[in-house]
Design an enzyme around this catalytic site. Structure first.
Site: not given
Ligand code: DGY
Length: 320
Positions: A239, A268, A286, A288
């Site tokens: 984060r 963001e 972002h 991920g």
């Molecule tokens: C999450 O799931 O918390 C991610 O940051 C979004 O993909």
């Protein structure tokens, strides 16, 4: 029996929208417009549940403005720092997230950032794309070897541990900082640090994998950055709120931090302006959990949680 009415705040993968349309009286967001809290609460009128996503402003004001008909909020994310779970609990609204299914994808992005920073992939890609590459040169874009370096993981949860698995493939030595040491079968030989000082002094690469929220806000500040070795690398796939951006930009400018790789940002999609001008930063939007397989799995998990609520069962991933 009538299907429960479900507000889906963002455009979701086709298989997930198809399942939602089959099982719920669902309201979709085909244009994927991002809405503020008041607009979301207004849109939730007449609905029994909300399927929201990371970035939706589900703070106390939004939750308190939701209609009384809303029984559950399922977030399409593992992180739930955007949802005020205490406010939801106070209103008897169940909150559930989507853990486990995005562990591999997010750890992949963390490893990608480590590699991209240390091997200067961002700078190389920008050079080639700008038609500025004059050819191979013995001293061009020399980075840092990844193999054998010491990786420090701040937040050794599921994603941190998976990153450690990947990094072991590069013979990296794993160190970690968390509230407590892990049992041996989870630590797999990684070194636990009970203090920030010993952790930060021990590592070459710092990966931030802790959850957001007040407990970790601006944890990586000027004081802690100064405790890293000169020339350290910092990556963040957790984060953005965990980083003091002004302090990290200063450290990148001075060279105390050689490279940083960021996938997440405080506030963001707004990005701290200092980063744009720095060549030694890799900036991702972002990504991920952004694989086709993972986003489908997240959607199914969120709907499984809602199905449980409407079958009067406790959802597997209830967080409040
Ligand atoms: C999450 O799931 O918390 C991610 O940051 C979004 O993909």
């Amino acid at each position: 029996m009538a299907k429960p009415k479900l507000l889906i705040t963002r455009k979701l993968p086709p298989a997930i929208e198809a399942r939602a349309a089959r099982d719920y009286d669902a309201t979709f967001n085909a244009s994927d417009v991002v809405r503020d809290g008041a607009t979301l609460a207004e849109a939730a009128k007449g609905h029994d549940a909300v399927l929201c996503a990371a970035g939706d402003p589900m703070g106390a004001a939004t939750i308190n403005a939701l209609p009384a008909s809303v029984k559950a909020i399922a977030t399409f994310s593992v992180g739930y720092d955007h949802v005020d779970v205490a406010a939801a609990k106070a209103r008897g609204i169940i909150v559930a997230n989507t853990p486990d299914v995005l562990t591999d994808a997010t750890a992949e992005i963390a490893m990608l950032l480590v590699m991209a920073c240390m091997r200067r992939a961002g700078e190389g890609e920008r050079m080639v794309r700008a038609h500025a590459w004059a050819g191979w040169a013995p001293t061009q874009l020399m980075g840092l070897s990844v193999t054998g370096k010491k990786l420090g993981i701040f937040g050794m949860g599921r994603i941190g541990r998976r990153l450690a698995d990947f990094a072991r493939g590069f013979d990296m030595e794993i160190h970690y900082r968390d509230v407590a040491a892990l049992p041996a079968d989870l630590a797999k030989g990684a070194t636990f640090h009970a203090t920030d000082d010993s952790f930060l002094a021990a590592i070459d690469v710092l990966s931030l994998n802790a959850p957001g929220g007040e407990a970790t806000r601006k944890w990586l500040n000027a004081e802690r950055l100064a405790k890293l070795r000169k020339g350290a690398v910092v990556v963040n796939s957790g984060r953005g709120t965990v980083v003091d951006d002004a302090a990290l930009c200063d450290a990148l400018r001075s060279g105390h931090v050689a490279y940083a790789g960021l996938d997440v940002y405080d506030g963001e999609p707004r990005i701290f302006p200092g980063y744009h001008a720095l060549p030694n930063v890799v900036l991702l939007p972002h990504l991920g959990s952004a694989t086709i397989e993972t986003r489908d799995a997240m959607g199914h998990r969120a709907l499984d949680n809602l199905d449980a609520v409407f079958a009067s069962q406790k959802p597997r991933d209830q967080v409040n």
